[in-house]
Design a protein around this motif. Structure first.
Motif, PDB file in Angstrom:
ATOM      1  N   ASN A 196       5.858  16.015 -15.040  1.00  0.00           N
ATOM      2  CA  ASN A 196       4.807  15.512 -14.150  1.00  0.00           C
ATOM      3  C   ASN A 196       5.455  14.717 -13.029  1.00  0.00           C
ATOM      4  N   PHE A 197       4.899  14.837 -11.837  1.00  0.00           N
ATOM      5  CA  PHE A 197       5.405  14.066 -10.706  1.00  0.00           C
ATOM      6  C   PHE A 197       4.245  13.735  -9.781  1.00  0.00           C
ATOM      7  N   GLY A 198       4.256  12.527  -9.255  1.00  0.00           N
ATOM      8  CA  GLY A 198       3.242  12.134  -8.283  1.00  0.00           C
ATOM      9  C   GLY A 198       3.837  11.195  -7.265  1.00  0.00           C
ATOM     10  N   THR A 199       3.380  11.287  -6.046  1.00  0.00           N
ATOM     11  CA  THR A 199       3.825  10.366  -4.999  1.00  0.00           C
ATOM     12  C   THR A 199       2.654  10.045  -4.081  1.00  0.00           C
ATOM     13  N   THR A 200       2.631   8.818  -3.599  1.00  0.00           N
ATOM     14  CA  THR A 200       1.586   8.357  -2.697  1.00  0.00           C
ATOM     15  C   THR A 200       2.231   7.694  -1.484  1.00  0.00           C
ATOM     16  N   TYR A 201       1.846   8.154  -0.320  1.00  0.00           N
ATOM     17  CA  TYR A 201       2.177   7.456   0.920  1.00  0.00           C
ATOM     18  C   TYR A 201       0.906   6.779   1.391  1.00  0.00           C
ATOM     19  N   ALA A 202       0.935   5.453   1.489  1.00  0.00           N
ATOM     20  CA  ALA A 202      -0.256   4.696   1.881  1.00  0.00           C
ATOM     21  C   ALA A 202       0.111   3.715   2.975  1.00  0.00           C
ATOM     22  N   ASN A 203      -0.463   3.921   4.133  1.00  0.00           N
ATOM     23  CA  ASN A 203      -0.272   3.005   5.254  1.00  0.00           C
ATOM     24  C   ASN A 203      -1.522   2.125   5.329  1.00  0.00           C
ATOM     25  N   THR A 204      -1.524   1.064   4.530  1.00  0.00           N
ATOM     26  CA  THR A 204      -2.687   0.206   4.377  1.00  0.00           C
ATOM     27  C   THR A 204      -2.400  -1.114   5.083  1.00  0.00           C
ATOM     28  N   VAL A 227       8.313 -11.248   0.022  1.00  0.00           N
ATOM     29  CA  VAL A 227       8.547  -9.808  -0.006  1.00  0.00           C
ATOM     30  C   VAL A 227       9.356  -9.430  -1.247  1.00  0.00           C
ATOM     31  N   GLN A 228       8.888  -8.411  -1.951  1.00  0.00           N
ATOM     32  CA  GLN A 228       9.617  -7.836  -3.072  1.00  0.00           C
ATOM     33  C   GLN A 228      10.299  -6.559  -2.600  1.00  0.00           C
ATOM     34  N   ASP A 229      11.627  -6.500  -2.750  1.00  0.00           N
ATOM     35  CA  ASP A 229      12.372  -5.306  -2.363  1.00  0.00           C
ATOM     36  C   ASP A 229      11.977  -4.124  -3.243  1.00  0.00           C
ATOM     37  N   GLY A 230      12.226  -2.917  -2.749  1.00  0.00           N
ATOM     38  CA  GLY A 230      11.910  -1.722  -3.520  1.00  0.00           C
ATOM     39  C   GLY A 230      12.644  -1.692  -4.851  1.00  0.00           C
ATOM     40  N   TYR A 231      12.042  -1.060  -5.842  1.00  0.00           N
ATOM     41  CA  TYR A 231      12.642  -1.022  -7.180  1.00  0.00           C
ATOM     42  C   TYR A 231      12.116   0.189  -7.949  1.00  0.00           C
ATOM     43  N   THR A 232      12.798   0.493  -9.044  1.00  0.00           N
ATOM     44  CA  THR A 232      12.395   1.578  -9.940  1.00  0.00           C
ATOM     45  C   THR A 232      12.394   1.057 -11.368  1.00  0.00           C
ATOM     46  N   VAL A 233      11.339   1.351 -12.107  1.00  0.00           N
ATOM     47  CA  VAL A 233      11.230   0.984 -13.519  1.00  0.00           C
ATOM     48  C   VAL A 233      11.185   2.259 -14.345  1.00  0.00           C
ATOM     49  N   SER A 280       8.475   1.273  -2.862  1.00  0.00           N
ATOM     50  CA  SER A 280       9.219   0.714  -1.744  1.00  0.00           C
ATOM     51  C   SER A 280       8.824  -0.751  -1.581  1.00  0.00           C
ATOM     52  N   ASP A 281       9.505  -1.489  -0.706  1.00  0.00           N
ATOM     53  CA  ASP A 281       9.284  -2.923  -0.605  1.00  0.00           C
ATOM     54  C   ASP A 281       7.858  -3.227  -0.151  1.00  0.00           C
ATOM     55  N   TYR A 282       7.352  -4.371  -0.597  1.00  0.00           N
ATOM     56  CA  TYR A 282       5.999  -4.810  -0.242  1.00  0.00           C
ATOM     57  C   TYR A 282       5.932  -6.319  -0.365  1.00  0.00           C
ATOM     58  N   ASN A 283       4.934  -6.919   0.288  1.00  0.00           N
ATOM     59  CA  ASN A 283       4.747  -8.359   0.251  1.00  0.00           C
ATOM     60  C   ASN A 283       3.780  -8.709  -0.876  1.00  0.00           C
ATOM     61  N   THR A 284       4.154  -9.644  -1.735  1.00  0.00           N
ATOM     62  CA  THR A 284       3.328  -9.988  -2.884  1.00  0.00           C
ATOM     63  C   THR A 284       2.351 -11.126  -2.606  1.00  0.00           C
ATOM     64  N   GLY A 285       2.434 -11.757  -1.429  1.00  0.00           N
ATOM     65  CA  GLY A 285       1.575 -12.897  -1.128  1.00  0.00           C
ATOM     66  C   GLY A 285       0.425 -12.522  -0.225  1.00  0.00           C
ATOM     67  N   SER A 286      -0.760 -13.034  -0.505  1.00  0.00           N
ATOM     68  CA  SER A 286      -1.928 -12.674   0.293  1.00  0.00           C
ATOM     69  C   SER A 286      -1.853 -13.226   1.712  1.00  0.00           C
ATOM     70  N   ASP A 287      -1.021 -14.262   1.958  1.00  0.00           N
ATOM     71  CA  ASP A 287      -0.843 -14.769   3.322  1.00  0.00           C
ATOM     72  C   ASP A 287       0.336 -14.113   4.025  1.00  0.00           C
ATOM     73  N   LEU A 288       1.059 -13.224   3.347  1.00  0.00           N
ATOM     74  CA  LEU A 288       2.143 -12.418   3.900  1.00  0.00           C
ATOM     75  C   LEU A 288       3.337 -13.244   4.382  1.00  0.00           C
ATOM     76  N   ASP A 289       3.588 -14.401   3.757  1.00  0.00           N
ATOM     77  CA  ASP A 289       4.833 -15.116   4.037  1.00  0.00           C
ATOM     78  C   ASP A 289       6.007 -14.181   3.774  1.00  0.00           C
ATOM     79  N   ILE A 290       6.964 -14.186   4.686  1.00  0.00           N
ATOM     80  CA  ILE A 290       8.079 -13.253   4.562  1.00  0.00           C
ATOM     81  C   ILE A 290       8.919 -13.554   3.320  1.00  0.00           C
ATOM     82  N   TRP A 335       5.523   3.621   0.013  1.00  0.00           N
ATOM     83  CA  TRP A 335       5.797   4.782  -0.839  1.00  0.00           C
ATOM     84  C   TRP A 335       5.786   4.359  -2.301  1.00  0.00           C
ATOM     85  N   THR A 336       5.078   5.125  -3.101  1.00  0.00           N
ATOM     86  CA  THR A 336       5.088   4.937  -4.547  1.00  0.00           C
ATOM     87  C   THR A 336       5.196   6.304  -5.203  1.00  0.00           C
TER      88      THR A 336
END
Length: 1015
Positions: free
Chosen positions: A796-804, A878-884, A865-875, A836-837
């Motif tokens: 199984n494989f899935g990928t999502t590109y979301a420009n939100t 930011v959490q760098d991209g990772y794989t689990v 891929s990297d994303y910001n974890t804070g609702s006020d978007l303080d730089i 990207w997820t």
């Protein structure tokens, strides 16, 4: 580990009971002792449920789902939906909805300050931060068709499951509750008439012990029952260096009982009762690396140094997983959750009637060391004064049927939700010391010279006295200079040419004098009581006695909110041709919320300073804002009437390919911000104003317009689903933690250019004079691939590109300027939204020998891929991209009667942050604020709620399905004796007594010859 747990484990193994999920093929096989099965198209627990669990997990077309309230193959449903079968859940080890993130790329489930109250699910990057219970969830959670009030309520053990469906995009014409971003529907395993019992034992690191067991079977020819239970305990992932105890642990259990009554083919009644209990300590946090930021780059953290000098332990080695908790404080997290539900499905011939009635109760009691370090600054006492309770009654009715080409459905929904929120945030014993340090660190206060963390109150009295003496001397000198100049100006002998210069000098000295007098006045107030300098002296100047004006100051607030939701909906599919369908759905919703607030707990210092000439000092004393007269009691109500719906055009050019285009409008209810700090306040940071009302706490509903294009190919051993989407959110509900309180704001965009006024740090600039439009836009593409390249192997494989993203030119609900805390939002990706997820899973179940034993090799992975974890978007957040990566290896017996498996979650021990946040009262500013010139230095410290580290262990499963008595062997009856026969005259043989056929009659004689003519 308790001895009783070991004894229970041994008993389970001795019984050889069945595995976590039902055996799918047995479920699909007809049972000779079963009552008639009601073929329920709309039921969540009807035949569709049993059909699903037995299907190959990799063939989307073989999975039967009820996302459209009809039993349909996944590949025939023209919406973006993922179905995770019991087999997949078992292989992955998923036991709650959080673990679905490894299997569905568009879904992200996380939690912050608590699992029970602050869980949040996001789909395509959209979700609602769950810390404020006044907000509904953007992604709804349903279990067996019953809505759970908030996402955190669903973050619990689920027991035996049939499948989980994840619907993406706005929903409302099929499920009881509106959702603006999607929903998660959990379908549990239903009772069966074939007797079965099962058990599972998991043992792992962090002293994990998990036991799951259950049984099902017939009580009569028409009544079946089922009982499932789970018990889990595990040590915490964080170590408190003060008490040496572990926190963020697991200690929970769940029990669910069911009955299924099926007296005939037309009626099915399913009753479910469940209760779950948690007794845990969650959730603590660590610190991100402590740094200041200036125009010259990163600098050592001044604030961390001060806190350490005060005795604080700041563990900024983030993933060392150590924290420091104030002695006597805790992160108590106790939950009682339970309910009853009944589903009745009746086939009336012309249509099928479904009724789902439910009552749910959930209570969460918490404690919190709210400053997240061992200094006693802010806390929530864990004695029960901080809690959230939901009492929810829901009733859903649906009637559906077929009329020629039309497959129709109409329904109604009613929900009554009673929410009670209590909060008891209070100042700790170190609060006075801390805010004296905060004031000294603020360049605008001019007290940096007196900063002395080693002194009892963080300010050096000798330095303050020395500064006062210097100021007094300076003031005297300036006044003397002024007197000399004034005398020269008054002297007639002064040359006229010198007068302009003297006047300029006089003006300069007068300005200097005013500055020095102001500084002297401030110092005089700050050091009015040299034995208690700082805010203690300020309180004394205002007439408050004692050395610590914050002792015993806290609040005890109670909010009681009642919500009544009534809706009518319809969802219809019209077959234009054999290949083309048109789906049309609509919903009318009426939502009324009534709120009563009873806020108690005075803050005399805050009230006094807010009404005095010293209001410039009010922000820190008013972190817990005072109330007029020490009390605030008010009530309010709001009513919403909304239409939502969907239209879908689907086309099957071939039997294997489905294409569709859809438009949907979704709706999520508005409500109230249940936080006293959101009430109107003096100067925005002081005491609550006497004119404040609950109407000031309201926020508007969230509306989304979504367009989607999709295709589903269901080939032989190879399936592909593709969806492209755009979603526009009006009045997007943002729940922002500003370091002290939660701000709730509706976010829109202005059609006119605001020239950057939405990107400054002023809440007074940036009003919109043009038209309002959506404030958040989400665009993207999703791809899912299911393949079986060879026997016993699935991929199984899935990928999502979301420009939100937030749009530019952001404003509030009515076009007003946004909060100064939101200056980083315009044009940026919203929090917790990765561009990207990707997820993938490989399952190999090869046979071992010819005895029916099989092996299991399973791995799944999720990349973000990297994303910001804070609702006020303080730089800084930011959490760098990772794989689990997760894995499972095992051996399973014939027909899955037993299994032994080794497993690991987060196999490579990847460290990453779920959410980063501003540590309360521990600095200010952010890197972008310095870069944009708003202030010279950022001193803010940041906390982090961490994801789980690597865990591993072993799973033992067993299943017992008693063999049924074989039916008696077929014995052919003896052949009857041959009948008596007779021979007829024509030689034929017939039975005796029958009439012989009559002999054929003789032919008539020929005619006479003709007579000749005369002639």
């Amino acid at each position: 580990m308790r001895k009783s747990v070991w004894l229970l484990s041994a008993g389970l193994l001795a019984l050889s009971v069945p595995a976590h999920a039902q055996d799918a093929q047995e479920a699909a096989r007809p049972q000779p002792d079963s009552a008639p099965q009601t073929e329920s198209a709309s039921s969540q627990t009807g035949s569709g449920g049993d059909q699903t669990s037995g299907q190959p997990e990799v063939s989307s077309g073989d999975i039967i789902i009820t996302a459209n309230r009809r039993n349909e193959a996944l590949s025939d449903v023209p919406i973006a939906v993922s179905a995770v079968t019991s087999e997949t859940l078992e292989n992955s080890g998923a036991s709650d909805i959080r673990q679905l993130t490894q299997l569905s790329p568009s879904l992200l489930v996380s939690s912050t300050s608590s699992e029970a109250g602050a869980g949040v699910a996001r789909i395509r990057g959209i979700g609602t931060v769950g810390d404020n219970p006044g907000l509904e969830a953007s992604v709804g959670v349903f279990i067996d068709g019953v809505y759970r009030s908030r996402t955190g309520v669903g973050l619990t053990e689920l027991g035996a499951l049939d499948r989980i469906e994840v619907l993406r995009g706005p929903q409302g014409t099929l499920f009881g509750r509106n959702t603006s971003a999607g929903l998660i529907h959990v379908i549990t395993a239903r009772p069966r008439f074939a007797t079965e019992a099962y058990g599972q034992l998991d043992i792992g690191n962090y002293d994990l012990r998990r036991i799951e067991a259950g049984a099902t079977g017939a009580l009569s020819s028409s009544l079946a029952a089922r009982l499932d239970g789970v018990y889990m305990t595990r040590d915490g992932f964080l170590k408190d260096v003060i008490s040496s105890r572990d926190i963020n642990d697991r200690d929970r259990w769940m029990l669910r009982g069911q009955t299924l009554f099926q007296p005939n083919d037309n009626l099915s009644v399913r009753l479910i009762a469940d209760y779950a209990k948690r007794d845990e300590e969650c959730c603590g946090a660590t610190y991100l690396e402590a740094n200041d930021f200036t125009a010259d780059g990163r600098q050592p953290s001044a604030f961390a140094g001060v806190l350490r000098a005060l005795g604080g332990i700041i563990n900024d080695d983030t993933f060392n997983r150590e924290t420091a908790i104030t002695p006597g404080r805790s992160y108590r997290s106790d939950v009682d959750d339970g309910g009853l539900s009944g589903e009745v499905v009746y086939d009336a011939g012309f249509g099928e009637l479904t009724s789902i009635t439910a009552y749910r109760y959930n209570k969460f009691v918490r404690g919190q060391d709210a400053d997240f370090n061992n200094l006693d600054i802010l806390y929530r006492d864990d004695g029960g004064g901080a809690s959230t309770r939901f009492k929810t009654f829901t009733q859903e009715l649906r009637l559906q049927g077929n009329s020629g080409r039309l497959d129709w459905l109409v329904g109604g929904y009613y929900a009554n939700e009673k929410l009670r929120v209590r909060d008891n945030l209070a100042y700790g014993e170190d609060y006075l010391r801390l805010i004296n340090c905060v004031a000294a660190l603020n360049p605008a206060a001019g007290l940096g010279f007196a900063l002395d963390p080693a002194s009892p109150l963080c300010l050096n009295p000798a330095a303050l006295a020395g500064a006062q003496g210097q100021l007094a001397a300076g003031i005297g000198q300036v006044r003397a200079g002024i007197a000399q100049i004034q005398a020269a100006l008054a002297n007639p002998a002064t040359p006229p040419a010198a007068i302009p210069g003297l006047q300029a000098q006089l003006a300069g000295l007068q300005t200097t004098l005013a500055t020095l007098v102001g500084q002297a006045t401030t110092l005089g107030i700050v050091n009015a009581n040299p034995a208690n300098p700082g805010f203690g002296s300020i309180a004394n100047v205002l007439g408050l006695a004692g050395n610590n004006p914050f002792t015993g100051i806290g609040f005890d607030d109670t909010y009681n909110q009642t919500s009544n939701n009534f809706a009518l909906f319809t969802h219809n599919i019209f077959a234009v041709t054999e290949q083309i369908d048109i789906t049309a759905g609509a919903r009318y919703t009426r939502e009324k919320k009534r709120l009563r607030a009873d806020l108690q707990g005075d803050n005399p210092f805050c009230n006094a300073i807010a009404a005095s000439p010293l209001a410039g000092f009010q922000q820190l004393p008013c972190v817990l804002p005072g109330l007029p007269g020490g009390s605030f009691v008010d009530k309010d109500s709001k009513t919403e009437n909304k239409l939502s719906g969907t239209v879908v055009l689907s086309f099957k050019p071939t039997p294997d390919l489905l294409t569709y285009a859809s438009y949907s409008r979704g709706y999520k209810a508005g409500g109230y911000n249940l936080d006293r700090q959101a009430l109107p306040r003096s100067g925005n940071t002081g005491a609550v104003l006497p004119t404040a009302t609950l109407n000031d706490q309201e926020f508007d509903p969230e509306i989304v317009d979504a367009v989607e294009l999709g295709a589903k190919y269901n080939g032989r051993g190879f399936d592909v689903n593709v969806a492209a989407f755009q979603q526009l959110f009006d009045d997007f509900q943002l729940n922002l933690f500003n370091g002290i309180a939660f701000e709730v704001e509706n976010v829109n965009s202005c059609s006119e250019d605001l020239s950057g006024a939405d990107s400054d740090v002023s809440g007074a600039t940036g009003a919109c004079d043009g038209k309002l439009r959506s404030g958040v836009r989400s665009r993207g593409v999703e791809v899912e691939v299911f393949a079986r390249p060879m026997q016993d192997l699935s991929v199984n494989f899935g990928t999502t590109y979301a420009n939100t993203r937030y749009r530019n030119n952001l404003v509030g609900a009515s076009g007003e300027p946004t909060s100064s805390q939101l200056f980083q939002l315009p044009g940026r990706r919203i929090s917790n939204s990765a561009e990207w997820t990707s997820t993938g899973a490989v399952t190999w179940t090869p046979p071992i020998g010819g005895s029916g034993i099989r092996g299991l090799v399973y791995f799944d992975a999720r990349y973000m891929s990297d994303y910001n974890t804070g609702s006020d978007l303080d730089i800084e957040k930011v959490q760098d991209g990772y794989t689990v990566v997760n894995g499972r290896l095992g051996i399973r017996g014939p027909s899955d009667m037993w299994a032994v498996e080794l497993w690991a979650r987060n196999l490579f021990d990847k460290d990453y942050v779920q959410v980063a946040f501003d540590a309360p009262l521990q600095g200010s500013g952010t890197t972008r604020g310095v870069e944009q010139g708003f202030y010279p230095r950022s001193t803010q410290l940041f906390g982090a709620f961490l994801a789980e580290p690597r865990t591993f262990g072993v799973t033992l499963r067993a299943r017992m399905a008693p063999a049924r008595a074989a039916p008696p062997a077929f014995v052919a009856p003896p052949a009857p004796p041959p009948p008596a026969m007779q021979t007829c005259p024509d030689g034929t043989m017939i039975t005796a007594g029958a009439a012989c056929p009559m002999a054929p009659m003789a032919p008539p004689p020929p005619p006479p010859p003709p007579v000749g003519e005369r002639g």
